[in-house]
Design a protein around this motif. Structure first.
Motif, PDB file in Angstrom:
ATOM      1  N   ASP A 164      24.333  -6.823  -9.970  1.00 16.23           N
ATOM      2  CA  ASP A 164      23.093  -6.447  -9.335  1.00 16.23           C
ATOM      3  C   ASP A 164      23.029  -7.097  -7.959  1.00 16.23           C
ATOM      4  O   ASP A 164      23.151  -8.310  -7.845  1.00 16.23           O
ATOM      5  N   ALA A 165      22.860  -6.320  -6.942  1.00 16.04           N
ATOM      6  CA  ALA A 165      22.877  -6.894  -5.594  1.00 16.04           C
ATOM      7  C   ALA A 165      21.495  -7.361  -5.147  1.00 16.04           C
ATOM      8  O   ALA A 165      21.325  -7.814  -4.030  1.00 16.04           O
ATOM      9  N   HIS A 166      20.530  -7.184  -5.991  1.00 15.85           N
ATOM     10  CA  HIS A 166      19.194  -7.665  -5.705  1.00 15.85           C
ATOM     11  C   HIS A 166      18.559  -6.943  -4.529  1.00 15.85           C
ATOM     12  O   HIS A 166      17.937  -7.540  -3.655  1.00 15.85           O
ATOM     13  N   MET A 167      18.758  -5.679  -4.505  1.00 10.87           N
ATOM     14  CA  MET A 167      18.012  -4.841  -3.563  1.00 10.87           C
ATOM     15  C   MET A 167      17.439  -3.711  -4.398  1.00 10.87           C
ATOM     16  O   MET A 167      18.165  -2.915  -4.981  1.00 10.87           O
ATOM     17  N   TYR A 168      16.113  -3.678  -4.490  1.00 10.69           N
ATOM     18  CA  TYR A 168      15.499  -2.695  -5.367  1.00 10.69           C
ATOM     19  C   TYR A 168      14.494  -1.859  -4.598  1.00 10.69           C
ATOM     20  O   TYR A 168      13.796  -2.363  -3.729  1.00 10.69           O
ATOM     21  N   ALA A 169      14.424  -0.614  -4.970  1.00  6.98           N
ATOM     22  CA  ALA A 169      13.315   0.213  -4.510  1.00  6.98           C
ATOM     23  C   ALA A 169      12.443   0.478  -5.722  1.00  6.98           C
ATOM     24  O   ALA A 169      12.925   0.949  -6.751  1.00  6.98           O
ATOM     25  N   PHE A 170      11.183   0.122  -5.607  1.00  3.48           N
ATOM     26  CA  PHE A 170      10.249   0.316  -6.710  1.00  3.48           C
ATOM     27  C   PHE A 170       9.201   1.335  -6.312  1.00  3.48           C
ATOM     28  O   PHE A 170       8.781   1.386  -5.152  1.00  3.48           O
ATOM     29  N   ASN A 171       8.760   2.068  -7.291  1.00  8.78           N
ATOM     30  CA  ASN A 171       7.532   2.814  -7.096  1.00  8.78           C
ATOM     31  C   ASN A 171       6.393   1.809  -7.121  1.00  8.78           C
ATOM     32  O   ASN A 171       6.238   1.067  -8.088  1.00  8.78           O
ATOM     33  N   ARG A 172       5.608   1.801  -6.088  1.00  2.34           N
ATOM     34  CA  ARG A 172       4.663   0.703  -5.931  1.00  2.34           C
ATOM     35  C   ARG A 172       3.654   0.634  -7.068  1.00  2.34           C
ATOM     36  O   ARG A 172       3.392  -0.432  -7.629  1.00  2.34           O
ATOM     37  N   SER A 173       3.085   1.767  -7.439  1.00  2.00           N
ATOM     38  CA  SER A 173       2.044   1.721  -8.459  1.00  2.00           C
ATOM     39  C   SER A 173       2.616   1.282  -9.803  1.00  2.00           C
ATOM     40  O   SER A 173       1.972   0.541 -10.546  1.00  2.00           O
ATOM     41  N   VAL A 174       3.841   1.719 -10.083  1.00  2.00           N
ATOM     42  CA  VAL A 174       4.454   1.317 -11.339  1.00  2.00           C
ATOM     43  C   VAL A 174       4.741  -0.179 -11.328  1.00  2.00           C
ATOM     44  O   VAL A 174       4.469  -0.889 -12.300  1.00  2.00           O
ATOM     45  N   LEU A 175       5.264  -0.640 -10.214  1.00  6.93           N
ATOM     46  CA  LEU A 175       5.582  -2.062 -10.131  1.00  6.93           C
ATOM     47  C   LEU A 175       4.332  -2.906 -10.329  1.00  6.93           C
ATOM     48  O   LEU A 175       4.336  -3.878 -11.091  1.00  6.93           O
ATOM     49  N   THR A 215       0.807  -1.212   0.000  1.00 14.62           N
ATOM     50  CA  THR A 215       0.000   0.000   0.000  1.00 14.62           C
ATOM     51  C   THR A 215       0.840   1.261   0.000  1.00 14.62           C
ATOM     52  O   THR A 215       0.356   2.312  -0.401  1.00 14.62           O
ATOM     53  N   ALA A 216       2.068   1.179   0.437  1.00 15.56           N
ATOM     54  CA  ALA A 216       2.857   2.399   0.590  1.00 15.56           C
ATOM     55  C   ALA A 216       3.235   2.953  -0.781  1.00 15.56           C
ATOM     56  O   ALA A 216       2.986   2.341  -1.811  1.00 15.56           O
ATOM     57  N   LYS A 217       3.842   4.119  -0.750  1.00 20.06           N
ATOM     58  CA  LYS A 217       4.199   4.780  -2.010  1.00 20.06           C
ATOM     59  C   LYS A 217       5.303   4.010  -2.726  1.00 20.06           C
ATOM     60  O   LYS A 217       5.283   3.870  -3.943  1.00 20.06           O
ATOM     61  N   ASP A 218       6.251   3.532  -1.967  1.00 23.63           N
ATOM     62  CA  ASP A 218       7.357   2.810  -2.570  1.00 23.63           C
ATOM     63  C   ASP A 218       7.568   1.492  -1.845  1.00 23.63           C
ATOM     64  O   ASP A 218       7.172   1.328  -0.700  1.00 23.63           O
ATOM     65  N   VAL A 219       8.200   0.578  -2.540  1.00 22.19           N
ATOM     66  CA  VAL A 219       8.442  -0.741  -1.980  1.00 22.19           C
ATOM     67  C   VAL A 219       9.931  -1.044  -2.101  1.00 22.19           C
ATOM     68  O   VAL A 219      10.517  -0.818  -3.158  1.00 22.19           O
ATOM     69  N   LEU A 220      10.492  -1.507  -1.016  1.00 28.29           N
ATOM     70  CA  LEU A 220      11.883  -1.946  -1.056  1.00 28.29           C
ATOM     71  C   LEU A 220      11.889  -3.464  -1.105  1.00 28.29           C
ATOM     72  O   LEU A 220      11.323  -4.115  -0.231  1.00 28.29           O
ATOM     73  N   VAL A 221      12.496  -4.015  -2.120  1.00 33.00           N
ATOM     74  CA  VAL A 221      12.547  -5.460  -2.272  1.00 33.00           C
ATOM     75  C   VAL A 221      13.982  -5.896  -2.039  1.00 33.00           C
ATOM     76  O   VAL A 221      14.900  -5.420  -2.713  1.00 33.00           O
ATOM     77  N   VAL A 222      14.167  -6.775  -1.074  1.00 28.28           N
ATOM     78  CA  VAL A 222      15.505  -7.240  -0.737  1.00 28.28           C
ATOM     79  C   VAL A 222      15.530  -8.746  -0.875  1.00 28.28           C
ATOM     80  O   VAL A 222      14.585  -9.431  -0.478  1.00 28.28           O
ATOM     81  N   SER A 223      16.578  -9.235  -1.419  1.00 28.53           N
ATOM     82  CA  SER A 223      16.739 -10.671  -1.489  1.00 28.53           C
ATOM     83  C   SER A 223      17.185 -11.184  -0.122  1.00 28.53           C
ATOM     84  O   SER A 223      18.010 -10.567   0.545  1.00 28.53           O
ATOM     85  N   GLY A 224      16.627 -12.307   0.266  1.00 33.69           N
ATOM     86  CA  GLY A 224      16.923 -12.830   1.595  1.00 33.69           C
ATOM     87  C   GLY A 224      18.316 -13.404   1.733  1.00 33.69           C
ATOM     88  O   GLY A 224      18.755 -13.710   2.836  1.00 33.69           O
ATOM     89  N   ASP A 225      19.003 -13.574   0.624  1.00 32.45           N
ATOM     90  CA  ASP A 225      20.323 -14.187   0.712  1.00 32.45           C
ATOM     91  C   ASP A 225      21.430 -13.152   0.609  1.00 32.45           C
ATOM     92  O   ASP A 225      22.569 -13.488   0.315  1.00 32.45           O
ATOM     93  N   LEU A 226      21.086 -11.916   0.836  1.00 26.63           N
ATOM     94  CA  LEU A 226      22.085 -10.858   0.714  1.00 26.63           C
ATOM     95  C   LEU A 226      22.797 -10.675   2.048  1.00 26.63           C
ATOM     96  O   LEU A 226      22.164 -10.418   3.065  1.00 26.63           O
ATOM     97  N   VAL A 227      24.091 -10.826   2.027  1.00 26.49           N
ATOM     98  CA  VAL A 227      24.877 -10.549   3.228  1.00 26.49           C
ATOM     99  C   VAL A 227      25.636  -9.271   2.943  1.00 26.49           C
ATOM    100  O   VAL A 227      26.521  -9.248   2.092  1.00 26.49           O
ATOM    101  N   SER A 228      25.228  -8.228   3.637  1.00 30.16           N
ATOM    102  CA  SER A 228      25.755  -6.924   3.258  1.00 30.16           C
ATOM    103  C   SER A 228      25.686  -5.994   4.443  1.00 30.16           C
ATOM    104  O   SER A 228      24.855  -6.152   5.326  1.00 30.16           O
ATOM    105  N   ASP A 229      26.549  -5.004   4.447  1.00 27.84           N
ATOM    106  CA  ASP A 229      26.423  -3.968   5.470  1.00 27.84           C
ATOM    107  C   ASP A 229      26.109  -2.623   4.833  1.00 27.84           C
ATOM    108  O   ASP A 229      26.347  -1.587   5.431  1.00 27.84           O
ATOM    109  N   VAL A 230      25.595  -2.659   3.635  1.00 21.97           N
ATOM    110  CA  VAL A 230      25.159  -1.414   3.011  1.00 21.97           C
ATOM    111  C   VAL A 230      23.816  -1.027   3.621  1.00 21.97           C
ATOM    112  O   VAL A 230      22.901  -1.833   3.648  1.00 21.97           O
ATOM    113  N   PRO A 231      23.715   0.176   4.133  1.00 22.03           N
ATOM    114  CA  PRO A 231      22.432   0.550   4.724  1.00 22.03           C
ATOM    115  C   PRO A 231      21.341   0.617   3.661  1.00 22.03           C
ATOM    116  O   PRO A 231      21.534   1.270   2.625  1.00 22.03           O
TER     117      PRO A 231
END
Lengths: 451, 647
Positions: A209-220, A102-118
């Protein structure tokens, strides 16, 4: 901040087949004795993200993952686990949970990402440009062992790398082209219109591609609805959005930026003042068309966030990556593990028992309740909980999971030994994966085999 | 050449000699060569002759009782015969002359100064507790030593609460940590002490109410309150404990003084180490100070520009209390995506509009108080991203006064709708309509065959040029630009696209290009009450060269950017940009002589953003109240500034 977070935890990945099983889905593979999913969740928690949706493929896996999360994160995170059928792909998984977003944007993260990038860095870049999609890319990890043995090194050179070709504009903020490994054999096609609009394109092959995406929800949601053939975010949705960025077919409802600010005269002026004050990106210039009056073409922005080299960012998507991550998390990237390292640069649980003349080198980890016999030596390895290891055993560059029994005189190099395995006396393993389920190993094995 | 000369003789800008005469009289032959009458009037006379329909607004003479008193001691020093008091313009000029000369404290200057001094006092007062904190470390030490032993115990006791805190924002984490440490202290505080705390808090609140939102410094109070009020409920009692603890440490120092420092004073001295340390603790962006700073400009904030953006980005999810629109605007300020006074102001106001739309009053609070606090917290965030411009400061002042004026009886949705339309009105009237009026005035100054010079990229000047072009006037534009921002390029691109004939050059060539110029149009970030024009660095240089060539300098500035402050140089208040941007030449990787400059001890780079052009070099200021000489700025500030803004 009007963001929803979706963690795609996957199911039982085929690429990791000897390691994963029904009881141990990919998300629960232990990395330094913690499930890999916990690294993502903890990174998110660190960024103050408390509400998550975790999507798991397969009912069994969902049960396991859900059980683990509720035990580990009770009172800390508000996690909802969604189950999707197997083999729907990442796009399919999002399609299945689309009505929860429902939110304006969606952050999609892969569960297998080991990272310290905020994760905030990605979302902030996304917001700053009002982008439709923002992808995080990182440099391709140096695969294999840093101090690899001779055989390992040879192996690596033969292995074809998973190349990604990523094209960016000179400011390194916008994504102009993306092609994943499978398409490498073919010639790469780049849109002329994009190239002409930007003028210059940096093409990099050392990023992935690190498989962390921010999408605009309506576009996605619109893309997922329209293109029901799309299976994967990485291979279908993202390239599609990047490809069509200058002749956007998506109806951005609520039209971001100035679109709605053009209703009456005064708003138009204020919009123009705003637009003139900022350096226009090539999207805006292209949209203006040649005469530069009113925008004639619809565009959308695809942004990119490049993780700096000082950050650790690896995906656990192969057995080699599993080994690498295990090594790095107790080695060079040890701030990720969340453990306190001893003066010898290793972690030995207080309840672990060591025999006489047993040495545990630096960058090692010894789980709770494990017992080791005399004259053992452990180097750069992770040993799980409640393992029983006989005397005179050498463990080098390996991962030993929980409840493993290893007989006297074994030698284990560069191998993964799954939970509940039993090794008889004097077994020598080199670059092997040993399945669990109480397999008993009598033979000495070498090369890439698994049982 | 000849024709230009003659035209110059007509519009020769002599207005600004006023300032010179009082301090250092010019040679008498020069003053005699100029007829005494047009000394102040040429721009005005000039304005009235072509622009019949748009006569500049007549400004009423100042009505100060002490006016005559002031003029008396001053007139002997004046080289001119006293101007006839019948014409409003001359009396105007005379009055502001007094202000600029400031030999005796005239009422306007006194007023300005009075405010300044009061602000200063606040600053001084707020620095006291800073010392107080440092003095009794002996008090602090015993309180923390036994408490650390207790921490582990409480950790075991309260695992969920702690994990909650750990996930929270960093500052919260620290506080909860402190709260845990000070837990045993809570029981020890005696009744009298607790009462003292309560009294102090009440006093602080009362002060906040009384002072309202008059000065930006006071927003500190409100902000402090917002910081407290916006905390999630589980922390509330913790924060109270923290207050108690700090109270204990600080002895009798009241909390209110501590709170006052929550927002940096607009003219905070950044070379005061202890205060900068305190500021840093509160700051969201957590800036790292640049190391090699130029001695003269140590009092200005300068941070490592590369580090701010990633820190702010990584805090995306931690800034819960911040509205996304405000966050986005802050990010755009920080990354330089939005610059320019009008654009920044509009972007900020639109973000506030969105924030107000999504706002809902928490239970047991009134909208006017809580929203003011919220806006203050947004503002302090924006200051962290980039210091406010005068235009933004005035807009914020307006918004807060509007919020304060909302009657309590109004329902929330009505109040929000009113505020929304108020902001809309401010943007429309103070910026857009003002620009339109400025354009109308300024176009009368453009004649066929003119060569107009502009510096940088000013939105008002751009509109003027475009409008004049649409009217079919034949003129040429010279755009002067400078490193490192190259804002002129964008302006050039837009003008050329419209079909104007342009020349583009850099400021190095200003003395060469000035030969052919007939008028200089400049934008301004702000106009101060002594007529000083505060604008993009380089403006002063352009204006001075134009002055040397006897070319009129017309400054276009909306009246909402006027400020009652007086500034004599560009040192005491300015902004420092990223020093790296002047050391690097874009597109020329081979010019890398300054690479790694920050490692060298004896090299400092200075990238100033603004400079102050003395009023002597400005012939005319075109504003939405008409065309005025720079000496009349205080009148606009007095007569229109406050009254208009606060309606």
């Amino acid at each position: 901040m009007d963001f929803q977070v979706v963690v795609l935890a996957g199911g039982t990945s085929k690429k990791l087949v000897p390691l994963v099983s029904k009881e141990v889905p990919k998300a629960l593979l232990p990395v330094a004795n913690r499930p890999v999913l916990s690294y993502v969740l903890e990174q998110l928690e660190l960024s103050n993200i408390k509400d998550l949706i975790v999507v798991v493929e397969g009912a069994d896996a969902a049960l396991c993952v859900g059980g683990w999360i509720s035990a580990a994160y009770v009172d800390r995170l508000h996690v909802e686990v969604a189950t999707v059928p197997e083999d729907v792909g990442t796009a399919g998984a999002l399609r299945a949970i689309a009505h929860h977003l429902t939110a304006k944007d969606v952050l999609v993260v892969s569960g297998d990402l080991v990272s310290d990038v905020p994760p905030g860095a990605v979302t902030a870049a996304h917001r700053r440009h009002d982008a439709v999609v923002t992808a995080m890319i990182c440099s391709v990890p140096v695969s294999g062992l840093s101090e690899a043995g001779s055989s390992g090194a040879k192996d690596k050179t033969k292995k074809p790398g998973r190349y990604n070709i990523i094209g960016m504009d000179p400011t390194k903020q916008f994504l102009l082209h993306i092609a994943t490994g499978a398409e490498l054999e073919k010639d790469t096609r780049i849109r002329k219109s994009i190239l002409r609009a930007v003028g210059q394109m940096d093409i990099r092959a050392d990023l992935m591609d690190a498989h962390m995406y921010a999408f605009n929800r309506s576009v996605l949601q619109e893309v997922l609805d329209q293109k029901d053939k799309f299976q994967s975010l990485k291979q279908d949705v993202l390239p599609y959005l990047v490809r069509s960025q200058l002749k956007s077919e998506i109806l951005i409802n609520g039209a971001p930026q100035g679109q709605q600010a053009k209703e009456n005269g005064n708003d138009k002026v204020s919009y123009r003042i705003l637009a003139n004050a900022s350096t226009p990106s090539f999207h805006e210039l292209y949209a203006l068309g040649p005469n530069g009056s009113a925008p004639v073409r619809r565009t959308h922005k695809c942004c990119v966030y490049i993780a700096s080299n000082s950050k650790y960012c690896v995906r656990l998507n192969s057995i080699q990556a599993f080994m690498d991550i295990n090594r790095d998390v107790i080695g060079e990237a040890n701030h990720l593990s969340g453990y306190n390292f001893s003066a010898q640069n290793n972690i030995i649980h207080p309840s672990a028992e060591l025999g006489s003349k047993t040495t545990v080198g630096p960058h090692c980890m010894l789980g709770e309740g494990s017992q080791m016999g005399d004259k053992c030596s452990v180097k750069r390895s992770v040993i799980g909980r409640h393992c029983r290891i006989g005397s005179n055993v050498k463990v080098v560059n390996s991962v030993v999971m929980n409840h493993v029994t290893i007989g006297d005189g074994c030698s284990i190099q560069g191998s993964v030994i799954c939970s509940n395995a039993q090794l008889q006396e004097r077994v020598a393993l080199k670059d092997c994966q040993v399945l669990s389920l109480s397999t008993s190993v009598f033979l000495s094995l070498s090369s890439n085999e698994y049982l | 050449m000849d024709s230009r000369r003659s035209s110059r003789a007509v519009i020769d800008p002599k207005v600004r000699q006023v300032g010179f005469f009082t301090s250092a009289p010019l040679p008498p032959d020069r003053t005699q060569s100029d007829p005494p009458d047009p000394i102040r009037s040429p721009p005005l006379a000039d304005a009235s002759s072509p622009g019949n329909s748009l006569s500049p607004v007549m400004i009423p003479p100042p009505r100060h009782p002490s006016d005559s008193l002031l003029r008396l001691p001053h007139s002997p020093s004046d080289a001119f015969p006293p101007p006839s008091p019948t014409t409003t313009t001359t009396s105007l000029g005379d009055f502001s002359d007094d202000v600029t000369a400031a030999s005796s404290p005239p009422p306007a200057a006194a007023r300005v100064r009075g405010r300044g001094s009061s602000v200063k006092q606040q600053g001084a007062a707020s620095s006291f507790p800073g010392g107080g904190f440092e003095v009794p470390p002996s008090v602090k030490a015993p309180s923390s030593v036994p408490a650390s032993g207790l921490t582990t115990v409480s950790v075991v006791k309260l695992p969920p609460g702690i994990s909650e805190n750990a996930g929270g924002s960093v500052s919260v984490e620290v506080q909860s940590d402190r709260a845990l440490n000070s837990k045993p202290l809570k029981e020890k505080t005696s009744k009298a002490e607790r009462r003292a705390i309560q009294e102090a808090q009440r006093a602080a609140k009362a002060a906040a109410k009384a002072e309202g939102i008059k000065t930006p410094a006071v927003t500190a109070l409100a902000n402090a309150k917002s910081a407290k009020s916006t905390k999630p409920s589980p922390q509330r009692n913790d924060s109270a404990v923290v207050v108690a603890a700090s109270e204990k440490k600080g002895g009798d120092r009241s909390v209110e003084k501590d709170r006052k420092k929550d927002v940096p004073h607009p003219r905070m001295q950044y070379d005061d180490k202890s205060r900068v340390q305190k500021l840093k603790k509160r700051s969201v962006v957590k800036p790292t100070e640049a190391r090699n700073r130029v001695e003269l400009f140590r009092h200005l904030p300068q941070y490592e520009h590369g580090t701010q953006l990633p820190v702010l980005q990584s805090k995306f999810f931690q800034l819960d209390t911040l509205h996304p629109a405000v966050y986005k605007v802050g990010l755009q300020y920080l990354s330089g995506d939005i610059c320019g006074g009008n654009a920044r102001c509009i972007a900020m106001l639109q973000a506030f509009q969105e924030a107000i739309r999504d706002y809902s009053t928490p239970p047991a609070k009134t909208l006017s108080r809580d929203l003011t606090a919220k806006i203050s917290s947004y503002v302090s965030f924006l200051i962290d991203c980039r210091p406010l411009s005068v235009s933004m400061g005035n807009a914020i002042r307006f918004l807060k006064s509007q919020i304060a004026k909302i009657p309590i009886s109004l329902s929330e949705s009505e109040a929000k709708a009113t505020l929304h339309s108020d902001i809309e009105r401010f943007i429309n009237e103070k910026i857009i309509l003002a620009d339109r009026v400025i354009v109308k005035h300024a176009v009368t100054k453009i004649r066929d065959g003119d060569v107009l010079l502009t510096y940088g990229s000013s939105s008002a000047v751009e509109m003027i040029l475009q409008h004049a072009h649409e009217l079919g006037k034949q003129f040429r534009v010279v755009i002067v630009d400078s490193r490192p921002k190259h804002e002129g390029k964008l302006l050039l691109r837009r003008l050329v696209r419209k079909g104007l004939s342009c020349t583009y050059t850099h400021i190095n060539a200003i003395s060469y290009i000035m030969h052919e110029v007939t008028r200089v149009f400049l934008g301004a970030s702000s106009v101060l009450s002594n007529g000083t024009v505060y604008s993009r660095v380089g403006t002063a240089c352009v204006a001075m060269v134009a002055y040397g060539f006897h070319i009129p300098v017309l400054v276009c500035c909306e009246a909402y950017k006027f400020h009652e402050r007086v500034q004599l140089d560009s040192i005491c208040s300015n902004e420092l940009g990223d020093p790296d941007s002047i050391s690097k030449v874009p597109g020329r990787e081979d010019i890398n002589h300054l690479d790694g400059w920050d490692k060298s001890e004896n090299l400092q780079l200075l990238n100033l953003i603004y400079d102050a052009t003395p009023s002597d070099y400005v012939s005319l200021i075109i504003t939405d109240y008409g065309m005025i000489p720079p000496t009349s700025v205080p009148v606009i500030v007095r007569e229109y500034g406050r009254g208009q803004l606060w309606i």
